[in-house]
Design a protein around this motif. Structure first.
Motif, PDB file in Angstrom:
ATOM      1  N   ILE A  46      30.709  71.581  46.389  1.00 19.87           N
ATOM      2  CA  ILE A  46      30.157  70.237  46.264  1.00 19.87           C
ATOM      3  C   ILE A  46      31.249  69.209  46.522  1.00 19.87           C
ATOM      4  O   ILE A  46      32.398  69.394  46.121  1.00 19.87           O
ATOM      5  CB  ILE A  46      29.514  70.019  44.868  1.00 19.87           C
ATOM      6  CG1 ILE A  46      28.835  68.651  44.782  1.00 19.87           C
ATOM      7  CG2 ILE A  46      30.531  70.207  43.762  1.00 19.87           C
ATOM      8  CD1 ILE A  46      27.968  68.463  43.560  1.00 19.87           C
ATOM      9  N   SER A  47      30.896  68.163  47.207  1.00 20.91           N
ATOM     10  CA  SER A  47      31.764  67.011  47.423  1.00 20.91           C
ATOM     11  C   SER A  47      30.840  65.815  47.556  1.00 20.91           C
ATOM     12  O   SER A  47      30.201  65.617  48.584  1.00 20.91           O
ATOM     13  CB  SER A  47      32.610  67.188  48.689  1.00 20.91           C
ATOM     14  OG  SER A  47      33.462  66.082  48.856  1.00 20.91           O
ATOM     15  N   ASP A  48      30.766  65.042  46.487  1.00 26.40           N
ATOM     16  CA  ASP A  48      29.800  63.952  46.447  1.00 26.40           C
ATOM     17  C   ASP A  48      30.422  62.727  45.794  1.00 26.40           C
ATOM     18  O   ASP A  48      31.069  62.823  44.761  1.00 26.40           O
ATOM     19  CB  ASP A  48      28.570  64.400  45.655  1.00 26.40           C
ATOM     20  CG  ASP A  48      27.395  63.460  45.786  1.00 26.40           C
ATOM     21  OD1 ASP A  48      27.415  62.577  46.673  1.00 26.40           O
ATOM     22  OD2 ASP A  48      26.441  63.598  45.003  1.00 26.40           O
ATOM     23  N   PHE A  49      30.231  61.585  46.417  1.00 26.89           N
ATOM     24  CA  PHE A  49      30.678  60.309  45.874  1.00 26.89           C
ATOM     25  C   PHE A  49      29.415  59.491  45.653  1.00 26.89           C
ATOM     26  O   PHE A  49      28.641  59.277  46.582  1.00 26.89           O
ATOM     27  CB  PHE A  49      31.606  59.603  46.870  1.00 26.89           C
ATOM     28  CG  PHE A  49      32.094  58.273  46.381  1.00 26.89           C
ATOM     29  CD1 PHE A  49      33.032  58.203  45.367  1.00 26.89           C
ATOM     30  CD2 PHE A  49      31.612  57.106  46.928  1.00 26.89           C
ATOM     31  CE1 PHE A  49      33.491  56.978  44.909  1.00 26.89           C
ATOM     32  CE2 PHE A  49      32.057  55.875  46.475  1.00 26.89           C
ATOM     33  CZ  PHE A  49      32.997  55.815  45.468  1.00 26.89           C
ATOM     34  N   ARG A  50      29.189  59.077  44.426  1.00 25.49           N
ATOM     35  CA  ARG A  50      27.947  58.355  44.168  1.00 25.49           C
ATOM     36  C   ARG A  50      28.105  57.258  43.134  1.00 25.49           C
ATOM     37  O   ARG A  50      28.992  57.298  42.298  1.00 25.49           O
ATOM     38  CB  ARG A  50      26.845  59.307  43.761  1.00 25.49           C
ATOM     39  CG  ARG A  50      27.075  60.013  42.457  1.00 25.49           C
ATOM     40  CD  ARG A  50      25.904  60.831  42.028  1.00 25.49           C
ATOM     41  NE  ARG A  50      25.662  61.901  42.972  1.00 25.49           N
ATOM     42  CZ  ARG A  50      24.735  62.815  42.829  1.00 25.49           C
ATOM     43  NH1 ARG A  50      23.978  62.811  41.767  1.00 25.49           N
ATOM     44  NH2 ARG A  50      24.558  63.747  43.720  1.00 25.49           N
ATOM     45  N   LYS A  51      27.177  56.340  43.240  1.00 25.65           N
ATOM     46  CA  LYS A  51      27.089  55.237  42.286  1.00 25.65           C
ATOM     47  C   LYS A  51      26.132  55.687  41.193  1.00 25.65           C
ATOM     48  O   LYS A  51      25.069  56.247  41.474  1.00 25.65           O
ATOM     49  CB  LYS A  51      26.573  53.998  42.998  1.00 25.65           C
ATOM     50  CG  LYS A  51      26.369  52.810  42.104  1.00 25.65           C
ATOM     51  CD  LYS A  51      25.998  51.548  42.855  1.00 25.65           C
ATOM     52  CE  LYS A  51      24.876  51.737  43.821  1.00 25.65           C
ATOM     53  NZ  LYS A  51      24.399  50.514  44.443  1.00 25.65           N
ATOM     54  N   VAL A  52      26.515  55.457  39.943  1.00 23.04           N
ATOM     55  CA  VAL A  52      25.650  55.796  38.816  1.00 23.04           C
ATOM     56  C   VAL A  52      25.454  54.551  37.965  1.00 23.04           C
ATOM     57  O   VAL A  52      26.312  53.684  37.910  1.00 23.04           O
ATOM     58  CB  VAL A  52      26.230  56.950  37.962  1.00 23.04           C
ATOM     59  CG1 VAL A  52      26.252  58.247  38.735  1.00 23.04           C
ATOM     60  CG2 VAL A  52      27.616  56.631  37.455  1.00 23.04           C
ATOM     61  N   ASP A  53      24.312  54.484  37.315  1.00 17.69           N
ATOM     62  CA  ASP A  53      24.011  53.369  36.424  1.00 17.69           C
ATOM     63  C   ASP A  53      24.204  53.859  34.996  1.00 17.69           C
ATOM     64  O   ASP A  53      23.483  54.738  34.536  1.00 17.69           O
ATOM     65  CB  ASP A  53      22.581  52.895  36.648  1.00 17.69           C
ATOM     66  CG  ASP A  53      22.235  51.666  35.837  1.00 17.69           C
ATOM     67  OD1 ASP A  53      22.848  51.453  34.776  1.00 17.69           O
ATOM     68  OD2 ASP A  53      21.351  50.917  36.257  1.00 17.69           O
ATOM     69  N   ILE A  54      25.193  53.307  34.306  1.00 19.10           N
ATOM     70  CA  ILE A  54      25.463  53.679  32.920  1.00 19.10           C
ATOM     71  C   ILE A  54      25.300  52.432  32.070  1.00 19.10           C
ATOM     72  O   ILE A  54      26.056  51.476  32.202  1.00 19.10           O
ATOM     73  CB  ILE A  54      26.880  54.265  32.756  1.00 19.10           C
ATOM     74  CG1 ILE A  54      27.032  55.510  33.632  1.00 19.10           C
ATOM     75  CG2 ILE A  54      27.170  54.571  31.293  1.00 19.10           C
ATOM     76  CD1 ILE A  54      28.413  56.097  33.654  1.00 19.10           C
ATOM     77  N   ALA A  55      24.273  52.437  31.260  1.00 17.85           N
ATOM     78  CA  ALA A  55      23.966  51.304  30.372  1.00 17.85           C
ATOM     79  C   ALA A  55      23.841  49.999  31.146  1.00 17.85           C
ATOM     80  O   ALA A  55      24.330  48.958  30.718  1.00 17.85           O
ATOM     81  CB  ALA A  55      25.005  51.189  29.260  1.00 17.85           C
ATOM     82  N   GLY A  56      23.227  50.048  32.318  1.00 12.19           N
ATOM     83  CA  GLY A  56      23.001  48.856  33.109  1.00 12.19           C
ATOM     84  C   GLY A  56      24.187  48.398  33.936  1.00 12.19           C
ATOM     85  O   GLY A  56      24.152  47.331  34.531  1.00 12.19           O
ATOM     86  N   THR A  57      25.248  49.182  33.974  1.00 11.80           N
ATOM     87  CA  THR A  57      26.435  48.832  34.744  1.00 11.80           C
ATOM     88  C   THR A  57      26.641  49.854  35.849  1.00 11.80           C
ATOM     89  O   THR A  57      26.627  51.061  35.595  1.00 11.80           O
ATOM     90  CB  THR A  57      27.688  48.823  33.833  1.00 11.80           C
ATOM     91  OG1 THR A  57      27.454  47.927  32.754  1.00 11.80           O
ATOM     92  CG2 THR A  57      28.917  48.382  34.597  1.00 11.80           C
ATOM     93  N   GLU A  58      26.838  49.373  37.071  1.00 12.74           N
ATOM     94  CA  GLU A  58      27.108  50.275  38.186  1.00 12.74           C
ATOM     95  C   GLU A  58      28.528  50.798  38.093  1.00 12.74           C
ATOM     96  O   GLU A  58      29.474  50.024  37.995  1.00 12.74           O
ATOM     97  CB  GLU A  58      26.921  49.551  39.519  1.00 12.74           C
ATOM     98  CG  GLU A  58      25.496  49.206  39.831  1.00 12.74           C
ATOM     99  CD  GLU A  58      25.361  48.474  41.155  1.00 12.74           C
ATOM    100  OE1 GLU A  58      26.371  48.188  41.813  1.00 12.74           O
ATOM    101  OE2 GLU A  58      24.220  48.188  41.532  1.00 12.74           O
TER     102      GLU A  58
END
Length: 117
Positions: A46-58
């Protein structure tokens, strides 16, 4: 007046050339990383770069590993002014990590790529 216009055009051309060279250099430096990522994925990793939403913050994470079934090692951001290990260079500092675990580099809120001005 004509001389001022000529100087402005020369400066503009130099700036455009400089920006073009910097963008080309960036692409050149990214090439080995993208090839490594493609190779990891091709071999079942696996090699993945992603944006995640944690408590409403990117926020951003980078996930890399040769075997998806291995345990996860979470790398936390080094703090203000110290973006290591979340950085393209950090992959080169700890290459053996992805052999035995799945490395997850977390770019914490308000720092690095997750910084929002």
């Amino acid at each position: 007046m004509l001389k001022t216009t000529k100087i402005f055009l020369i400066i503009l051309i130099i700036l455009i050339l400089l920006i073009s060279l910097l963008l080309a250099y960036r692409k050149y430096m990214q090439y080995p990383l993208t090839q490594k990522s493609k190779q990891l994925i091709k071999s079942g990793g696996i090699s993945d770069f992603r944006k995640v939403d944690i408590a409403g913050t990117e926020q951003y994470i980078l996930i890399e590993g040769k075997d998806r079934s291995k345990p996860i090692t979470l790398f936390l951001h080094g703090g203000p002014g110290v973006p290591m290990p979340f950085d393209a260079n950090s992959r080169a500092l700890y290459p053996s990590i992805i052999n035995s675990t799945v490395a997850v580099y977390w770019d914490r809120r308000g720092a690095g790529r997750s910084y929002q001005s």
